[in-house]
Design a protein around this motif. Structure first.
Motif, mmCIF file in Angstrom:
data_model
loop_
_atom_site.group_PDB
_atom_site.id
_atom_site.type_symbol
_atom_site.label_atom_id
_atom_site.label_comp_id
_atom_site.label_asym_id
_atom_site.label_seq_id
_atom_site.Cartn_x
_atom_site.Cartn_y
_atom_site.Cartn_z
ATOM 1 N N ILE A 1 -1.237 -9.779 102.730
ATOM 2 C CA ILE A 1 -0.806 -10.924 101.910
ATOM 3 C C ILE A 1 0.515 -11.476 102.446
ATOM 4 C CG2 ILE A 1 -0.042 -11.611 99.602
ATOM 5 C CD1 ILE A 1 -2.091 -9.785 98.425
ATOM 6 N N GLU A 2 1.411 -10.580 102.825
ATOM 7 C CA GLU A 2 2.696 -11.021 103.382
ATOM 8 C C GLU A 2 2.468 -11.872 104.627
ATOM 9 O OE1 GLU A 2 4.985 -8.007 105.181
ATOM 10 O OE2 GLU A 2 6.504 -9.466 105.787
ATOM 11 N N LEU A 3 1.583 -11.376 105.509
ATOM 12 C CA LEU A 3 1.266 -12.149 106.719
ATOM 13 C C LEU A 3 0.754 -13.529 106.367
ATOM 14 C CD1 LEU A 3 -0.572 -9.717 109.152
ATOM 15 C CD2 LEU A 3 1.384 -11.166 109.667
ATOM 16 N N MET A 4 -0.115 -13.591 105.368
ATOM 17 C CA MET A 4 -0.772 -14.859 105.041
ATOM 18 C C MET A 4 0.210 -15.843 104.435
ATOM 19 S SD MET A 4 -4.588 -14.023 103.695
ATOM 20 C CE MET A 4 -4.138 -13.169 102.220
ATOM 21 N N VAL A 5 1.083 -15.332 103.539
ATOM 22 C CA VAL A 5 1.917 -16.242 102.755
ATOM 23 C C VAL A 5 3.253 -16.513 103.427
ATOM 24 C CG1 VAL A 5 3.030 -16.574 100.519
ATOM 25 C CG2 VAL A 5 0.811 -15.452 100.651
ATOM 26 N N LEU A 6 3.895 -15.476 103.938
ATOM 27 C CA LEU A 6 5.277 -15.635 104.390
ATOM 28 C C LEU A 6 5.393 -15.978 105.865
ATOM 29 C CD1 LEU A 6 6.915 -12.726 102.390
ATOM 30 C CD2 LEU A 6 6.795 -15.141 101.814
ATOM 31 N N LYS A 7 4.448 -15.477 106.679
ATOM 32 C CA LYS A 7 4.548 -15.745 108.117
ATOM 33 C C LYS A 7 4.050 -17.138 108.446
ATOM 34 C CE LYS A 7 6.116 -12.061 110.324
ATOM 35 N NZ LYS A 7 5.462 -10.778 110.126
ATOM 36 N N GLU A 8 4.601 -17.703 109.500
ATOM 37 C CA GLU A 8 4.106 -18.977 110.008
ATOM 38 C C GLU A 8 3.019 -18.710 111.035
ATOM 39 O OE1 GLU A 8 4.877 -22.188 109.309
ATOM 40 O OE2 GLU A 8 6.026 -21.396 107.607
ATOM 41 N N ALA B 1 -1.926 -14.643 110.105
ATOM 42 C CA ALA B 1 -0.571 -15.163 109.962
ATOM 43 C C ALA B 1 -0.624 -16.627 109.521
ATOM 44 C CB ALA B 1 0.190 -15.038 111.276
ATOM 45 N N GLY B 2 0.102 -16.947 108.455
ATOM 46 C CA GLY B 2 0.164 -18.321 107.983
ATOM 47 C C GLY B 2 -1.135 -18.845 107.412
ATOM 48 N N LEU B 3 -2.016 -17.955 107.025
ATOM 49 C CA LEU B 3 -3.334 -18.383 106.565
ATOM 50 C C LEU B 3 -3.262 -19.196 105.276
ATOM 51 C CD1 LEU B 3 -6.237 -17.845 107.674
ATOM 52 C CD2 LEU B 3 -6.517 -16.328 105.742
ATOM 53 N N ALA B 4 -2.251 -18.890 104.435
ATOM 54 C CA ALA B 4 -2.160 -19.588 103.149
ATOM 55 C C ALA B 4 -2.029 -21.092 103.357
ATOM 56 C CB ALA B 4 -0.968 -19.065 102.356
ATOM 57 N N LYS B 5 -1.453 -21.519 104.476
ATOM 58 C CA LYS B 5 -1.337 -22.954 104.746
ATOM 59 C C LYS B 5 -2.555 -23.470 105.505
ATOM 60 C CE LYS B 5 3.626 -23.514 104.606
ATOM 61 N NZ LYS B 5 4.520 -22.562 105.274
ATOM 62 N N ARG B 6 -3.087 -22.633 106.351
ATOM 63 C CA ARG B 6 -4.175 -23.116 107.208
ATOM 64 C C ARG B 6 -5.502 -23.152 106.451
ATOM 65 N NH1 ARG B 6 -4.107 -19.598 112.497
ATOM 66 N NH2 ARG B 6 -4.797 -21.441 113.608
ATOM 67 N N MET B 7 -5.799 -22.109 105.671
ATOM 68 C CA MET B 7 -7.049 -22.071 104.899
ATOM 69 C C MET B 7 -6.704 -21.643 103.477
ATOM 70 S SD MET B 7 -9.389 -20.046 107.702
ATOM 71 C CE MET B 7 -10.948 -20.202 106.871
ATOM 72 N N PRO B 8 -6.140 -22.555 102.677
ATOM 73 C CA PRO B 8 -5.600 -22.129 101.376
ATOM 74 C C PRO B 8 -6.629 -21.474 100.454
ATOM 75 C CG PRO B 8 -5.612 -24.525 101.612
ATOM 76 C CD PRO B 8 -5.936 -23.971 102.952
ATOM 77 N N LEU B 9 -7.850 -21.994 100.424
ATOM 78 C CA LEU B 9 -8.829 -21.447 99.478
ATOM 79 C C LEU B 9 -9.231 -20.033 99.872
ATOM 80 C CD1 LEU B 9 -11.001 -24.621 98.870
ATOM 81 C CD2 LEU B 9 -9.380 -23.545 97.305
ATOM 82 N N THR B 10 -9.495 -19.829 101.173
ATOM 83 C CA THR B 10 -9.867 -18.505 101.643
ATOM 84 C C THR B 10 -8.741 -17.516 101.377
ATOM 85 O OG1 THR B 10 -11.147 -19.566 103.368
ATOM 86 C CG2 THR B 10 -10.682 -17.234 103.635
ATOM 87 N N VAL C 1 -1.285 -1.005 97.445
ATOM 88 C CA VAL C 1 -0.292 -2.088 97.424
ATOM 89 C C VAL C 1 0.228 -2.322 98.832
ATOM 90 C CG1 VAL C 1 1.944 -2.819 96.546
ATOM 91 C CG2 VAL C 1 0.379 -1.573 95.057
ATOM 92 N N ILE C 2 0.461 -1.220 99.566
ATOM 93 C CA ILE C 2 1.030 -1.389 100.906
ATOM 94 C C ILE C 2 0.046 -2.083 101.834
ATOM 95 C CG2 ILE C 2 1.976 -0.196 102.899
ATOM 96 C CD1 ILE C 2 2.922 1.996 101.014
ATOM 97 N N TYR C 3 -1.215 -1.556 101.902
ATOM 98 C CA TYR C 3 -2.083 -2.140 102.936
ATOM 99 C C TYR C 3 -2.569 -3.536 102.572
ATOM 100 C CZ TYR C 3 -6.153 0.146 100.561
ATOM 101 O OH TYR C 3 -7.096 0.588 99.685
ATOM 102 N N ILE C 4 -2.780 -3.819 101.298
ATOM 103 C CA ILE C 4 -3.167 -5.187 100.930
ATOM 104 C C ILE C 4 -1.937 -6.092 101.016
ATOM 105 C CG2 ILE C 4 -3.892 -6.640 99.006
ATOM 106 C CD1 ILE C 4 -6.198 -5.257 100.252
ATOM 107 N N GLY C 5 -0.795 -5.555 100.541
ATOM 108 C CA GLY C 5 0.438 -6.355 100.546
ATOM 109 C C GLY C 5 0.819 -6.792 101.942
ATOM 110 N N ARG C 6 0.571 -5.927 102.921
ATOM 111 C CA ARG C 6 0.887 -6.261 104.312
ATOM 112 C C ARG C 6 0.146 -7.525 104.747
ATOM 113 N NH1 ARG C 6 -0.874 -3.549 109.348
ATOM 114 N NH2 ARG C 6 -2.742 -3.267 108.117
#
Lengths: 499, 238
Positions: free
Chosen positions: A440-447, A374-383, A433-438
């Motif tokens: 990705i959604e957690l990483m990008v959209l969730k805090e 959750a929120g990984l895109a902000k915490r570890m952007p490169l990963t 799309v569903i299982y990867i998208g899930r």
């Protein structure tokens, strides 16, 4: 007697000989880096040798290397054509990236006393996989397969430092893997009884299109045995737990190589050893391999959607992807075979990158459950970026390798008059799309949770290998010369030998 | 009656199949990890038996070099089987007995001949045979055991060897060897089997340390507790 003429044996002999040295090295010197640096250098040398082999095979033609200078069919022969040169390059290439990647991740995940043993076992595992790929002797395949499998059991069990379930996962893998290998040996015995030889090319000559129950039974035993090792649906039960609880680095290496090598062996036995014109093969394609491949594509992808553990989800996704490869083989056409080989190579790149990203998350956050992302895109952007690109590749988005292999599979399906097969491939891609998208959604959209401690990006020693693998995902998606052209030529050669 | 003969003539395959299925059944049906490993061993061993039985040739002896046999087969120089891959080459007698015997026999499914030994060299060098012999004997422990007296009895005197070798030359022409290749393959498979069992037992020890049990259902229950944080439904109901 120059080094160049001994080139084919280097990828096997070097890791086998140097692995015990890695065990003997002092673990304390250089901050415990000595075995790591040493095995990394070995892996790079092996990769250089494999790249040289690929170059030589692509420009000059197949290599036949006689072990100990004993002429085949009595002596053991290493026979390298384009198909196995491609797999050799994949395995050694992933190895060359995983070894430098391993240091930080391993230090945090396994018992410090086992670090030397870990590198030795990983080296032996790589040697075994390369050996399976390179050899032209049927029994040699079994020996190398067990060399790699035995070290894999130990590697998976090393995950017990973090989670004791790694032990039961390794035990189940051992039982299933041994049954698979023993089935393979029974199949070899039947083929040997029918032909009196073990050299793959010679078996083909001796069979001479001969068709009897014994050869059919041998073929069936070999496909089922290898299917177990390749996690072909429904014989994949060992795999999700083994990949989920093994140390992250081991999952990355195995997911990218081990099952691919087993698929390669199935292709090799169908085309080079038994021959595609063998009367039993079309029936096996139509009634065994294709239905199981389709079932795997859908069932495993659906199960992947409901996983709470990212590594386990990726493992189920691998079962589905193995389905794509076998589906391509089951078309029985040159194009289908070529698409399978392309996907085999490409899937190694994407799954390697995905599991490496999972390893980075494991290192910094200490978990591989979905919540940790959750929120990984902000915490570890490169990963997070690496995970997203490799994930899109897995789905098959244009500009990535995944698109190339899906495209190849689709055109093979339509050209062989299987429009329904093309439909199934696209439909199962939506599940991806569903299982990867899930995630990705957690990483990008969730805090991230409010109380989550601030974390650093993964260390450079992990980011660089992961970055190279992600870059390869894009590079081979744009420049298809190496993969598609080579795979087409390899498929042509395999089919030609099958006729 | 025909059916009975059909079954009886293939008794080795029946043994193989029964053992294989027994082993597989134990692996699947037993919950105890050690019993699973034992089942796995039975399963693997059945394959060993299968391989060894396909190497047997009716009337064939153990694939151990019979002194004089090679001479009887040699129709002339220039066709050396062991070194055939490297080109024709005459071998000294001692090598023929030691190394040659091993390699030459591996080529048995081919038509092979060994050149370069005359009887004088051979009988002169026969004392080397007992030293060279134990290894091939151990490797090719064929079903019917050591048939060849000249090589099988290490305590024979040198004169006896010479005599035995000379005798063997007369019979040599009609010696049939069993195929040693499956035996060699199975030696490899046995080593693999031992390694697998060792790794499996080591894992069982670790599992026992980590979980305190080696019963599969108890292991699964413990994992369920770890995963879902609640006792299994069965216990809750009770």
């Amino acid at each position: 007697m120059t080094i160049a003429s001994q080139l084919p044996v280097i990828p096997i002999i070097l890791p086998l000989v140097t692995a015990p040295l890695a065990v003997l090295m002092p673990a304390e010197k250089w901050g415990g880096r000595l075995p790591h640096v040493f095995t990394t250098l070995v892996a790079w040398t092996v990769f250089a040798a494999c790249a040289a082999i690929l170059h030589s095979v692509a420009t000059v033609g197949p290599i036949s290397y006689h072990l100990g200078d004993w002429a085949p069919p009595i002596g053991i022969e290493y026979r390298i054509d384009l198909a196995n040169a491609l797999v050799l390059t994949l395995v050694s290439g992933v190895g060359a990236l995983v070894f430098p990647f391993a240091h930080e991740s391993i230090r945090s995940e396994i018992d410090p006393r086992q670090v030397n043993l870990f590198y030795a076992a990983l080296l032996i595992c790589m040697a075994g996989l390369l050996g399976v790929t390179i050899t032209g002797d049927a029994f040699n395949v079994f020996v190398f397969l067990e060399i790699s499998s035995l070290s894999t059991y130990a590697l998976v069990a090393m995950g017990a430092n973090k989670d004791r379930r790694a032990l039961t996962a390794a035990f189940n893998y051992l039982v299933m893997g041994t049954i698979g290998a023993t089935f393979f040996v029974i199949g070899l015995g039947l083929l040997y009884q029918a032909t009196g030889t073990l050299n793959m090319a010679d078996i083909k000559i001796q069979l001479a299109g001969d068709n009897n129950r014994m050869v059919e039974a041998g073929f069936a035993f070999i496909v089922i045995g290898m299917g177990l090792k390749a996690a072909m649906f429904p014989m994949h039960l060992w795999m999700p737990n083994a990949y989920a609880y093994a140390p992250s680095v081991v999952s990355a290496f195995l997911a990218a190589t081990a099952t691919k090598v087993a698929v390669y062996v199935i292709i090799r036995f169908i085309y080079t050893v038994i021959g595609a014109d063998f009367a039993f093969a079309p029936a096996a394609f139509a009634w065994l391999i294709a239905p199981l491949a389709i079932a795997g594509m859908f069932f495993a992808s659906v199960v992947a959607i409901f996983q709470d553990d990212v590594k386990r989800m990726l493992a189920y996704s691998s079962v589905g992807q193995i389905g794509y490869m076998l589906f391509g083989v089951s078309f029985g056409t040159e194009q289908g075979l070529s698409a399978s080989l392309v996907h085999l190579f490409n899937h190694g790149l994407m799954k390697g990158a995905l599991f490496m990203a999972a390893a980075c998350v494991m290192l910094r956050i200490g978990s591989h459950s979905c919540n940790a992302y959750a929120g990984l895109a902000k915490r570890m952007p490169l990963t997070a970026a690496a995970f997203i690109i490799a994930g899109l590749s897995l789905i098959g988005v244009p500009l990535t390798v995944g698109f190339i292999s899906k495209w190849q599979l689709l055109s093979a399906a339509f050209d062989s008059g299987r429009a329904w097969a093309g439909f199934l491939i696209v439909a199962s891609s939506f599940l991806a799309v569903i299982y990867i998208g899930r995630v990705i959604e957690l990483m990008v959209l969730k805090e991230a949770p409010k109380d989550a401690p601030p974390i650093k990006e993964a260390p450079l020693s992990m980011l660089i290998p992961m970055g190279i693998l992600v870059a390869a995902n894009i590079y081979f998606g744009l420049n298809t010369e190496l993969t598609v052209d080579l795979a087409e030529r390899a498929a042509h050669a395999l089919m030609g030998a099958g006729r | 009656m025909d059916l009975l003969t059909f079954i009886a003539e293939r008794y080795n395959y029946w043994i193989f199949i029964i053992l294989m299925m027994t082993g597989l059944y134990i692996v699947i049906a037993r919950g105890n990890l050690i019993k699973k490993l034992i089942g796995l061993n039975v399963f693997q061993t059945s394959v060993f038996i299968y391989y060894i039985s396909i190497g047997k040739i009716t009337g064939g002896t153990a694939p151990i070099y019979v002194a004089g046999d090679m001479e009887a087969r040699a129709h002339g120089a220039g066709h050396g089987a062991p070194e055939g891959a490297h080109g024709a080459q005459a071998l000294p007698g001692k090598d023929a007995l030691g190394v040659g015997a091993i390699h030459a026999d591996e080529t048995l499914h081919e038509d092979f001949e060994l050149a370069g030994n005359d009887l004088a060299t051979l009988t002169g060098e026969t004392h080397a045979a007992p030293h060279a012999a134990p290894e091939p004997q151990a490797i090719h422990s064929a079903p019917e055991g050591g048939v060849n007296d000249a090589l099988a009895a290490p305590d024979l005197k040198i004169e006896d060897h010479a005599a035995a070798a000379a005798d063997a030359v007369h019979q040599a022409a009609d010696i049939i060897y069993s195929n040693p290749l499956p035996h060699v393959l199975i030696l490899t498979a046995i080593v693999v089997g031992i390694a697998t069992t060792a790794v499996g037992l080591a894992l069982v020890v670790r599992i026992r340390e980590a979980y305190g049990t080696i019963e599969e259902d108890e292991l699964e229950a413990a994992d369920d507790v770890a995963e879902f944080g609640a006792p299994p439904a069965r216990e809750a109901a009770a």
